[in-house]
Design an enzyme around this catalytic site. Structure first.
Site, PDB file in Angstrom:
ATOM      1  N   LYS B  80       0.844  -1.200   0.000  1.00 47.81           N
ATOM      2  CA  LYS B  80       0.000   0.000   0.000  1.00 47.81           C
ATOM      3  C   LYS B  80       0.877   1.247   0.000  1.00 47.81           C
ATOM      4  CE  LYS B  80      -3.918   1.871   2.714  1.00 47.81           C
ATOM      5  NZ  LYS B  80      -4.745   1.638   3.926  1.00 47.81           N
ATOM      6  N   SER B 155      -9.590   1.288   3.245  1.00 49.56           N
ATOM      7  CA  SER B 155      -8.791   2.120   2.368  1.00 49.56           C
ATOM      8  C   SER B 155      -7.751   1.350   1.570  1.00 49.56           C
ATOM      9  CB  SER B 155      -8.088   3.206   3.183  1.00 49.56           C
ATOM     10  OG  SER B 155      -7.216   2.635   4.132  1.00 49.56           O
ATOM     11  N   SER B 179      -9.652  -1.095   7.356  1.00 45.01           N
ATOM     12  CA  SER B 179      -9.130  -0.856   6.005  1.00 45.01           C
ATOM     13  C   SER B 179      -8.406  -2.026   5.349  1.00 45.01           C
ATOM     14  CB  SER B 179      -8.215   0.364   6.012  1.00 45.01           C
ATOM     15  OG  SER B 179      -8.984   1.535   6.124  1.00 45.01           O
TER      16      SER B 179
END
Lengths: 74, 475
Positions: B80, B155, B179
């Site tokens: 990420k 997310s 997330s």
């Protein structure tokens, strides 16, 4: 409290933003105000619960800690 | 699609060691698959330089040939983009950090590197991780590969989609209010939120520091266990890191669930949860019982205020981190994130402190229940992936909720309590999009979650199915 929040003039949000030194346009304030008021209304519900006698007695007045604090060691 | 990409991380590690494939082949296969799928999914913000990746693969093949591979030697992993990498710009999905070149790798990147993993690329995400949909105004909306018109959740949406579309063999995300688990659920992959303090946060752009943790995503529970093994453990340079023994996760997988006690949390199986999800959870409960687990039901009354507390803490801490930029670079945020950050400035200090006190109440309740159970079972999200652009969701009961609140209904509790929680795919709805179940465990007992999840996957097939996207051409 929810009623009074709902009746709070949305311009109050722009005053608070001014105090916090967040630059606000009217358009931004219009977007923020309803969301912020909903947030504060839900915060009020939590505060009502946590300030009740039950929780004042059983929950220490300390900030939540990691695993090394209190009796929560793994 | 190159057939190598259909192997799990554990299987491909075995192939590499038996020299039935090479790291170079894996890297090329992943790059081809990214080229074929990413224009549709927008899972990546940045791909590694192909020549650098191939040179790392050649180095990995050399170490394997000499019989000295690390535990992830030659395995392409996606990360990420809020996790600092020296070799690649780290944007956190933002315009504000669009040119940030970190001077040092995050601790988890150093651990992946030491284990021999090859960072194939940086994945797309909700801007600064402050949101649950991965609709990113700067890098594109991450699309759900099971139905490109639907949300991928967030997310860590890019990390989950990168795994689901077979462009890597595992990924790292971060989880503050859900997330890692949310996109894992909607994209049909496994995602672990580790116990807070088990995995170092050093070098991760914070959202809300008392809730944030890095977590792995993978196709199978076994793969997730392998990744966790590499990134878990004390980091003396992270003040929130905890000294604890990290067990050998892979060795416990074969123990099965016989005798383990699993409590189904009934608070999340009410009228707000889609009927198809309730049915999937009931099937999972029956499957686990047939595998030898003792399954029973519990209620946790204190859950009612968990979303309020989650939003107060997440808002206040993120607005503190962003305080300067909100005053100097507000125009550079996407509108949804800017509004959330502005709203975080309006809470009272007493709201924040009461929310932190509430966490103690909730943690005590969960630990009390976990004295009688080894794990809790609940949905990960109470509804399956809606279409892109929806900002409100009508729950099964007819109640309408803001998307960000609705999506974190079932994940906030593990975030607030700091307990480990893992999404495991457990079905599909009538539209063919995935359903996930969430297992929550005792602090630092990730091994129990891996045992349960692995036994379940050995008896079911949901994790084997893959989305039918345009795939890379392979002769």
């Amino acid at each position: 409290m929810e009623d009074s929040l709902a009746n709070l003039p949305e311009s109050a949000v722009s005053v608070i933003c001014e105090v916090a030194a967040i630059r606000m346009t009217q358009r931004r304030c219009d977007t923020l105000a309803p969301y912020a008021l909903a947030c504060l209304a839900s915060a009020r519900k939590l505060v009502e619960q946590m300030s009740s006698e039950t929780y004042l007695e059983v929950v220490p007045m300390t900030v939540f800690g990691g695993w090394s604090q209190g009796n929560l060691k793994p | 699609m190159n057939p190598l990409l259909d192997f799990s991380l554990a299987e491909v590690l075995d192939l590499l060691r038996r020299k039935e494939c090479s790291a170079l082949e894996l890297v090329d296969a992943c790059l081809e698959q990214i080229a074929a799928t990413d224009p549709e999914t927008h899972a990546y913000i940045r791909i590694g330089d192909p020549e650098v990746l191939r040179s790392r693969a050649a180095y990995a093949d050399n170490l394997i040939a000499r019989g000295r591979p690390g535990p992830l030697q030659g395995i392409p992993i996606a990360v990420k983009d809020n996790i600092a990498t020296r070799a690649m710009v780290t944007t956190a999905g933002s315009r504000i950090l669009s040119h940030w070149q970190p001077g040092e790798d995050a601790e988890v990147i150093s651990r992946l590197d030491a284990a021999g993993a090859i960072i194939i690329g940086k994945t797309n995400m909700h801007e600064f991780a402050w949101g649950g949909t991965s609709e990113n105004p700067h890098y594109g909306t991450v699309r759900n590969p099971w139905d490109l018109s639907r949300l991928a959740a967030g997310s860590s949406g890019g990390s989950a989609v990168a795994v689901a579309t077979r462009t890597c063999f595992g990924a790292l995300g971060t989880d503050t209010g859900g997330s890692v688990r949310l996109p894992a659920a909607w994209n049909g992959v496994v995602g672990l939120r580790p116990t807070i303090g088990l995995v170092s946060n050093r070098g991760v752009v914070p959202l809300a520091w008392s809730l944030d943790t890095v977590g792995p995503l993978a196709r199978t529970v076994q793969d997730c266990a392998i990744l966790t093994q590499v990134v878990a453990g004390y980091d003396e340079r992270d003040p929130s890191s905890v000294t604890c023994n990290v067990p050998d996760y892979s060795s416990v997988l074969r123990l099965g669930v016989d005798g383990l006690r699993i409590a189904v949390v009934t608070d999340f199986l009410g009228e707000n949860t889609q009927a198809t999800i309730r049915a999937a959870l009931m099937r999972a409960q029956a499957d686990l019982e047939s595998l030898g687990a003792q399954v029973f039901q519990v209620a946790i009354p204190e859950l009612e205020r968990s979303l309020d507390a989650q939003f107060i803490i997440e808002s206040c801490e993120s607005s503190t981190f962003h305080q300067k930029w909100l005053r100097t670079r507000a125009d550079e945020y996407g509108e949804d994130v800017r509004v959330l950050l502005e709203a975080g400035e309006l809470y009272l200090a007493t709201h924040y402190l009461q929310a932190q006190r509430y966490r103690r109440v909730l943690r005590s309740e969960f630990l009390r229940v976990l004295e009688t159970a080894d794990a809790l079972l609940m949905p990960t999200v109470p509804f399956t992936a809606p279409t892109i652009g929806e900002t409100k969701i009508r729950l099964e009961s007819g109640r309408e909720m803001d998307m960000l609140q609705a999506i974190t209904t079932c994940t906030a509790a593990a975030s607030l309590t700091g307990l480990p929680a893992m999404n495991v795919p457990c079905g599909f709805d009538d539209n063919g999009v995935p359903i996930g179940m969430q297992l929550v465990g005792k602090p630092f007992h990730e091994a129990d979650l891996f045992r349960i999840g692995h036994a379940y996957q050995m008896a079911t097939h949901y994790h084997i199915k893959s989305p039918s996207l345009p795939a890379s051409h392979h002769p």
